[in-house]
Design a protein around this motif. Structure first.
Motif, PDB file in Angstrom:
ATOM      1  N   UNK A  77      31.300  12.332  36.428  1.00 28.46           N
ATOM      2  CA  UNK A  77      31.124  11.341  35.368  1.00 28.46           C
ATOM      3  C   UNK A  77      29.679  10.888  35.270  1.00 28.46           C
ATOM      4  N   UNK A  78      29.317  10.364  34.102  1.00 32.90           N
ATOM      5  CA  UNK A  78      27.959   9.886  33.841  1.00 32.90           C
ATOM      6  C   UNK A  78      28.042   8.477  33.266  1.00 32.90           C
ATOM      7  N   UNK A  79      27.277   7.528  33.856  1.00 33.36           N
ATOM      8  CA  UNK A  79      27.228   6.169  33.315  1.00 33.36           C
ATOM      9  C   UNK A  79      26.310   6.155  32.103  1.00 33.36           C
ATOM     10  N   UNK A  80      26.781   5.600  30.994  1.00 37.80           N
ATOM     11  CA  UNK A  80      25.991   5.556  29.766  1.00 37.80           C
ATOM     12  C   UNK A  80      25.228   4.256  29.623  1.00 37.80           C
ATOM     13  N   UNK A 115      30.206   1.574  40.596  1.00 39.97           N
ATOM     14  CA  UNK A 115      31.287   2.487  40.204  1.00 39.97           C
ATOM     15  C   UNK A 115      30.794   3.927  40.178  1.00 39.97           C
ATOM     16  N   UNK A 116      31.595   4.806  40.730  1.00 40.24           N
ATOM     17  CA  UNK A 116      31.238   6.223  40.752  1.00 40.24           C
ATOM     18  C   UNK A 116      32.453   7.053  40.384  1.00 40.24           C
ATOM     19  N   UNK A 117      32.286   7.940  39.422  1.00 41.07           N
ATOM     20  CA  UNK A 117      33.357   8.824  38.981  1.00 41.07           C
ATOM     21  C   UNK A 117      32.877  10.260  39.141  1.00 41.07           C
ATOM     22  N   UNK A 146      41.176   0.195  36.211  1.00 44.31           N
ATOM     23  CA  UNK A 146      40.753   1.047  37.314  1.00 44.31           C
ATOM     24  C   UNK A 146      39.851   2.173  36.821  1.00 44.31           C
ATOM     25  N   UNK A 147      39.115   2.779  37.765  1.00 43.07           N
ATOM     26  CA  UNK A 147      38.173   3.835  37.418  1.00 43.07           C
ATOM     27  C   UNK A 147      38.881   5.006  36.757  1.00 43.07           C
ATOM     28  N   UNK A 148      38.257   5.614  35.720  1.00 43.56           N
ATOM     29  CA  UNK A 148      38.864   6.769  35.055  1.00 43.56           C
ATOM     30  C   UNK A 148      38.654   8.043  35.883  1.00 43.56           C
ATOM     31  N   UNK A 149      39.178   9.146  35.403  1.00 49.97           N
ATOM     32  CA  UNK A 149      39.002  10.451  36.035  1.00 49.97           C
ATOM     33  C   UNK A 149      38.318  11.391  35.047  1.00 49.97           C
ATOM     34  N   UNK A 150      37.505  12.308  35.585  1.00 48.13           N
ATOM     35  CA  UNK A 150      36.914  13.373  34.778  1.00 48.13           C
ATOM     36  C   UNK A 150      37.504  14.687  35.258  1.00 48.13           C
ATOM     37  N   UNK A 151      38.388  15.270  34.449  1.00 51.55           N
ATOM     38  CA  UNK A 151      39.092  16.489  34.831  1.00 51.55           C
ATOM     39  C   UNK A 151      38.488  17.687  34.121  1.00 51.55           C
ATOM     40  N   UNK A 152      38.535  18.845  34.819  1.00 55.29           N
ATOM     41  CA  UNK A 152      37.993  20.073  34.239  1.00 55.29           C
ATOM     42  C   UNK A 152      38.668  20.356  32.903  1.00 55.29           C
ATOM     43  N   UNK A 153      37.888  20.767  31.930  1.00 58.89           N
ATOM     44  CA  UNK A 153      38.412  20.926  30.572  1.00 58.89           C
ATOM     45  C   UNK A 153      39.491  21.984  30.473  1.00 58.89           C
ATOM     46  N   UNK A 192      31.475   4.879  30.775  1.00 54.21           N
ATOM     47  CA  UNK A 192      31.435   6.220  31.350  1.00 54.21           C
ATOM     48  C   UNK A 192      31.698   7.286  30.294  1.00 54.21           C
ATOM     49  N   UNK A 193      31.112   8.460  30.519  1.00 58.77           N
ATOM     50  CA  UNK A 193      31.512   9.681  29.842  1.00 58.77           C
ATOM     51  C   UNK A 193      31.518  10.761  30.901  1.00 58.77           C
ATOM     52  N   UNK A 194      32.043  11.923  30.579  1.00 59.91           N
ATOM     53  CA  UNK A 194      32.142  13.001  31.568  1.00 59.91           C
ATOM     54  C   UNK A 194      31.057  14.047  31.351  1.00 59.91           C
ATOM     55  N   UNK A 195      30.710  14.743  32.420  1.00 62.98           N
ATOM     56  CA  UNK A 195      29.745  15.819  32.333  1.00 62.98           C
ATOM     57  C   UNK A 195      30.305  16.947  31.481  1.00 62.98           C
ATOM     58  N   UNK A 196      29.421  17.857  31.077  1.00 61.61           N
ATOM     59  CA  UNK A 196      29.819  18.983  30.243  1.00 61.61           C
ATOM     60  C   UNK A 196      30.919  19.778  30.942  1.00 61.61           C
ATOM     61  N   UNK A 197      31.983  20.071  30.212  1.00 60.17           N
ATOM     62  CA  UNK A 197      33.089  20.850  30.775  1.00 60.17           C
ATOM     63  C   UNK A 197      34.193  20.017  31.378  1.00 60.17           C
ATOM     64  N   UNK A 198      34.078  18.674  31.315  1.00 62.50           N
ATOM     65  CA  UNK A 198      35.093  17.790  31.864  1.00 62.50           C
ATOM     66  C   UNK A 198      35.547  16.803  30.799  1.00 62.50           C
ATOM     67  N   UNK A 199      36.808  16.405  30.895  1.00 59.68           N
ATOM     68  CA  UNK A 199      37.387  15.465  29.940  1.00 59.68           C
ATOM     69  C   UNK A 199      37.789  14.179  30.653  1.00 59.68           C
TER      70      UNK A 199
END
Length: 406
Positions: A165-168, A160-162, A208-215, A183-190
């Motif tokens: 995103x970062x796999x914990x 899985x790749x987002x 389904x895979x989540x999304x990491x959107x700009x904050x 998953x969690x998101x990189x700094x600045x993304x929700x």
């Protein structure tokens, strides 16, 4: 002469000065086996100033057992890293009724194959794998008669790749049915969508895979006082009711719990959303201790440790043999299995010596270190006058013979 002396001193000072300079910055932190620098330090910069620290963590499949995780930049060099990591142990894969597990091992990436007794068929996964969070999947069942319903171990889900995103957790190269990733998101993304995904029997991730959107985009539709996904905590996870929630209002509180095999050492279980940020989580979870695995008469346990995932192996004294399962595993509810028994080794009953007799009468069984002496009623004794039962369960010598006449 003065001018000459001045010039010599001037050139010496130029020559000496560069070599006397001590570097004040450090480059990329060093790498070590089974360890890695936490990502946030490498994203920030590749030049570090005096006094800067970086934190390491054990690589996937390894856990810290001693030392300190940080190093510091001093005089242009990194201080020594004292942290030590050991391979993750999963212990027992569980009790398989009407069957048993054949293990390739019980450490990270080892497998436990389910084998049913004769007359029973397997329902479920054909094997479990030792993962970062313990044995993968669920314990299958062995049912009487019928056709096997084995979930093929070859069914896998794509890695899985987002984006952003970062796999914990569960950062494996192969994902099988029942495996999970968080998953969690990189700094600045929700994060929008589920934080935890599970590999389904069809080879697809569920949900389904989540999304990491700009904050800045996300925050435009939400007040600045709300919080996103709560922080990751080592050896602990959010209570089930919060796992899929991605948006929290001011004052909302989440509860953590220690992971399987871990118990609370200190701190509180809760974190609260305050001004768009989560309050620090003070909970610290440590491996559960199982204490003593018991006392073995005429033997001892050899321990790898007494905490979750450790093993205790029964070893008998010389001349004794183990009866029962020799290895106990430290599980969430204590040591599995039972204390084995060490029984004295026995030697076979000896044949009668023609024209001879033993010194005294000893009835079988003949245990380790039993000594039998012989004498002849007629003839001369040829061979050992005394024999004894050895630690291997064999007699030290064959019985003697009585030959000839007086």
């Amino acid at each position: 002469m003065m001018n000459l002396g001045y010039k010599i001193m001037f050139f010496l000072s130029i020559a000496i000065h560069p070599s006397a300079e001590v570097p004040s910055t450090c480059g990329t932190p060093p790498s070590f086996p089974h360890m890695e620098v936490r990502d946030k330090y490498l994203r920030q910069k590749n030049i570090f100033s005096k006094g800067d620290k970086v934190l390491y963590r054990c690589a996937e499949g390894y856990t810290q057992y001693s030392g300190i995780r940080s190093i510091m930049c001093e005089a242009g060099k990194w201080t020594r890293l004292s942290m030590k990591c050991e391979k993750k142990m999963c212990g027992s894969a569980g009790e398989l009724f009407n069957g048993h597990y054949d293990y390739t091992g019980a450490s990270f990436r080892d497998k436990a194959y389910a084998v049913c007794n004769e007359g029973f068929t397997l329902k479920g996964m054909e094997y479990r794998m030792c993962k970062e969070s313990g044995w993968s999947g669920e314990i299958p069942t062995c049912e009487e008669g019928g056709e096997p319903q084995v979930v093929p171990a070859e069914v896998t889900c794509p890695a899985p790749s987002v984006a952003n995103g970062v796999k914990l957790s569960e950062a494996d190269s192969v994902y099988r049915v029942g495996d999970s990733v968080t998953f969690t998101c990189s700094e600045g993304f929700l994060l929008t969508g589920a934080q935890q995904l599970t590999c389904g029997p069809d080879g697809q991730w569920q949900p389904q895979l989540p999304l990491c959107q700009a904050s800045d985009i996300t925050q435009s539709s939400k007040p600045d006082g709300r919080c996103r996904v709560p922080p990751y905590l080592p050896n602990a996870h959010l209570s089930d009711r919060y796992i899929t929630q991605t948006d929290f209002g001011p004052g909302e509180r989440v509860r953590y719990r220690c992971a399987l095999g871990y118990v609370r050492a200190r701190g509180t279980y809760y974190s609260t959303c305050v001004s768009g940020k989560w309050t620090p989580v003070t909970l610290r979870c440590e491996r559960k201790s199982c204490g003593s695995a018991g006392e073995i008469s005429y033997g001892d346990f050899i321990y790898t440790g007494v905490k979750f995932g450790d093993t205790a192996t029964g070893v008998c004294n010389e001349g004794y043999q183990l009866v029962g399962r020799g290895v106990r595993n430290c599980m969430t509810d204590g040591w599995d299995g039972r204390v084995p028994v060490c029984e004295a080794v026995q030697c076979a009953e000896l044949p009668t010596v023609v024209n001879g007799e033993t010194n005294g009468y000893l009835e079988p069984p003949y245990f380790y270190s039993t000594v039998i002496g012989y004498r002849c009623r007629v003839g001369k004794l040829i061979g050992a006058k005394e024999i004894y039962c050895t630690k291997d369960g064999t007699w030290s010598d064959p019985p003697p013979e009585c030959k000839g006449e007086w």
